[in-house]
Design a protein around this motif. Structure first.
Motif, short mmCIF file in Angstrom:
data_model
loop_
_atom_site.label_atom_id
_atom_site.label_comp_id
_atom_site.label_asym_id
_atom_site.label_seq_id
_atom_site.Cartn_x
_atom_site.Cartn_y
_atom_site.Cartn_z
N LEU A 33 0.82 -1.21 0.00
CA LEU A 33 0.00 0.00 0.00
C LEU A 33 0.86 1.26 0.00
O LEU A 33 0.59 2.22 -0.74
N GLU A 34 1.90 1.25 0.81
CA GLU A 34 2.78 2.42 0.88
C GLU A 34 3.51 2.65 -0.44
O GLU A 34 3.60 3.78 -0.93
N ASN A 35 4.02 1.59 -1.04
CA ASN A 35 4.70 1.71 -2.33
C ASN A 35 3.74 2.20 -3.41
O ASN A 35 4.12 3.03 -4.25
N ALA A 36 2.53 1.68 -3.39
CA ALA A 36 1.55 2.06 -4.40
C ALA A 36 1.25 3.55 -4.34
O ALA A 36 1.30 4.26 -5.35
N VAL A 37 0.94 4.03 -3.16
CA VAL A 37 0.60 5.45 -3.00
C VAL A 37 1.81 6.32 -3.31
O VAL A 37 1.70 7.36 -3.97
N HIS A 38 2.97 5.91 -2.87
CA HIS A 38 4.21 6.67 -3.07
C HIS A 38 4.55 6.83 -4.55
O HIS A 38 5.15 7.85 -4.95
N THR A 39 4.19 5.83 -5.35
CA THR A 39 4.56 5.86 -6.77
C THR A 39 3.45 6.40 -7.67
O THR A 39 3.64 6.47 -8.89
N GLY A 40 2.31 6.75 -7.10
CA GLY A 40 1.25 7.35 -7.91
C GLY A 40 0.16 6.41 -8.36
O GLY A 40 -0.67 6.77 -9.21
N ILE A 41 0.12 5.19 -7.82
CA ILE A 41 -0.97 4.27 -8.14
C ILE A 41 -2.27 4.83 -7.57
O ILE A 41 -2.34 5.23 -6.42
N THR A 42 -3.30 4.87 -8.41
CA THR A 42 -4.61 5.38 -7.97
C THR A 42 -5.60 4.27 -7.64
O THR A 42 -6.52 4.47 -6.86
N HIS A 43 -5.42 3.09 -8.27
CA HIS A 43 -6.33 1.97 -8.07
C HIS A 43 -5.53 0.68 -7.92
O HIS A 43 -4.60 0.43 -8.70
N LEU A 44 -5.90 -0.13 -6.94
CA LEU A 44 -5.35 -1.47 -6.79
C LEU A 44 -6.47 -2.48 -7.05
O LEU A 44 -7.61 -2.29 -6.61
N ILE A 45 -6.13 -3.53 -7.77
CA ILE A 45 -7.09 -4.62 -8.00
C ILE A 45 -6.56 -5.85 -7.28
O ILE A 45 -5.45 -6.31 -7.55
N ILE A 46 -7.35 -6.37 -6.36
CA ILE A 46 -6.96 -7.57 -5.60
C ILE A 46 -7.96 -8.68 -5.89
O ILE A 46 -9.12 -8.43 -6.19
N ASP A 47 -7.49 -9.91 -5.79
CA ASP A 47 -8.34 -11.06 -6.14
C ASP A 47 -9.28 -11.45 -5.00
O ASP A 47 -8.83 -11.67 -3.87
N ALA A 48 -10.55 -11.58 -5.35
CA ALA A 48 -11.53 -12.18 -4.44
C ALA A 48 -11.77 -13.64 -4.81
O ALA A 48 -12.08 -14.46 -3.95
N LYS A 49 -11.64 -13.94 -6.10
CA LYS A 49 -11.80 -15.31 -6.59
C LYS A 49 -10.75 -15.52 -7.66
O LYS A 49 -10.69 -14.79 -8.64
N VAL A 50 -9.90 -16.53 -7.46
CA VAL A 50 -8.73 -16.73 -8.32
C VAL A 50 -9.09 -17.56 -9.56
O VAL A 50 -10.19 -18.13 -9.62
N PRO A 51 -8.19 -17.66 -10.54
CA PRO A 51 -8.51 -18.36 -11.78
C PRO A 51 -8.89 -19.83 -11.64
O PRO A 51 -9.43 -20.41 -12.59
N PHE A 52 -8.60 -20.44 -10.51
CA PHE A 52 -8.98 -21.83 -10.32
C PHE A 52 -10.21 -21.98 -9.43
O PHE A 52 -10.54 -23.08 -8.99
#
Length: 395
Positions: A33-52
């Motif tokens: 989270l810290e790296n994302a905000v520090h580098t300018g990421i505005t949206h994170l997508i995380i998995d709720a249900k994986v490909p399997f």
């Protein structure tokens, strides 16, 4: 509860299969989270249900990620990744969307997944309509097992999981693998009868009137193939429409992730374009545009998965067409979406391993051509130590 999509989005995908072991350490979640905000990421997508098919939260319908038979994610037993991550994310200026891999429900590698307990859910492939040998995988030797999108119990299962996901305090939901596995599926009797109802006639030669496979293993379109592609795409649109209704009752943003190679997308059975876009391709019917699903979304991400950034590079390197480049893929995405919704050009970072300058060029092209950039995946940012590049290009 509502906000429009930020049309200068810097989106970072966090694939659970690739990052889940590391993120079992909650300090690593904070670090991300810290790296994302520090580098300018505005949206994170995380998995709720994986490909399997496994869920990263406790589900009443799906199997939890810790249930995997090879104990790969045993450290997640009795834990809820969505809750853990979203609780931490509240302290940061970043939006979090949950991804749901929809019609993929098992893995051939370990025979895990609900598809192995619900054999009648599995996709039946073209050759299996004759020879009855099927593992329902996405392609030969693939790990991912697909289920039939029009099976009533499959639809109910996926929508129930979606309802669970929407109970979390999310900024949005993304659907991925919301499609058929490939052009060879699905050819079971349920699909045959459904298609016959759609066209209002009995198929004389099944499945040859859809397509045949020649001696070179190439597909030759039959007389019904254009209507077949329309029907398959309409099946996916029907599901997406139902999914949108669920999501928008609870969560602000609803998005889809697809491949940008529209001229070949009959294989996946999805028309991710606008209803106003009328393609004229060898495999499209005159009414194919009715299956366009773009208007059901708040934004669309298309995978511009090429090393070549410009159309000129694609031509120089002997690519088959201009859209085998980030620029060309973005251009064709713009044409197909036809101004109906924002689209975000998306990069597969592994394509640029060892070539950070080409990666920089690709980011700039995405941001020039589309409503931002989506970066797949976090694991490569970590492996290649590219956080500094993101900060320089995104800020």
């Amino acid at each position: 509860m509502s906000f429009t999509f930020n049309e200068n989005a810097n989106i970072l995908w966090v694939d659970f299969l690739a990052n889940g072991v590391r993120l079992a350490n909650e300090n690593e979640q904070l670090k991300l989270l810290e790296n994302a905000v520090h580098t300018g990421i505005t949206h994170l997508i995380i998995d709720a249900k994986v490909p399997f098919g496994q869920t990263t939260y406790p589900s009443n319908y799906g199997y939890h990620i810790s249930s995997w038979s090879d104990d790969r994610f045993i450290m997640w037993e009795d834990r809820d990744f969505l809750d853990e991550f979203l609780t931490k994310a509240k302290k940061y200026d970043v939006k979090v969307l949950a991804n749901m891999d929809v019609f993929s429900e098992g893995t051939t590698a370990s025979k895990d997944g609900i598809a192995y307990d619900k054999e009648d859910w599995k996709v039946t492939f073209y050759n299996d309509a004759v020879s009855s040998e099927s593992n329902a995988a996405e392609y030969k030797d693939a790990d991912t097992i697909f289920v039939n999108p029009i099976h009533p119990k499959v639809e109910a299962h996926e929508l129930n999981i979606l309802k669970e996901i929407c109970m979390y305090d999310l900024d949005g939901v993304v659907v991925d693998r919301c499609r058929y596995p490939n052009v060879y599926g699905d050819f079971n009797e349920l699909s045959r009868k459904g298609f016959e109802r759609y066209i209002g006639e009995t198929i004389e030669n099944w499945p040859e009137d859809i397509f045949t496979i020649n001696e070179e293993k190439a597909i030759e379109f039959g007389k019904l193939f254009p209507k077949w592609t329309e029907w398959r795409a309409n099946n996916i649109k029907t599901f997406v429409t139902k999914a949108r209704a669920i999501v928008k009752d609870h969560v602000p943003l609803f998005a889809d992730y697809v491949g940008s190679w529209y001229p070949l997308y009959y294989s996946e059975g999805v028309n991710w374009g606008s209803e106003s876009f009328k393609p004229n391709l060898a495999w499209t019917s005159d009414t194919y545009h009715v299956s366009g699903l773009a208007e059901q979304l708040d934004f669309l991400m298309t995978g511009c998965y090429y090393y070549e950034v410009t159309k000129e590079e694609a031509d120089k390197n002997g690519r088959p067409d201009y859209w085998y480049s980030v620029e060309g893929a973005a251009d064709i995405s713009l044409d197909v979406v036809n101004g109906s919704i924002p689209f975000v050009a998306s990069l597969f970072l592994k394509n640029y391993q060892g070539d950070p300058e080409q990666f920089r060029k690709a980011i700039r092209m995405c941001k020039e051509k589309s409503a931002g950039v989506m970066l797949f995946d976090t694991v490569y940012v970590e492996e290649y130590n590219w956080w500094d590049i993101l900060k320089e290009e995104l800020k």
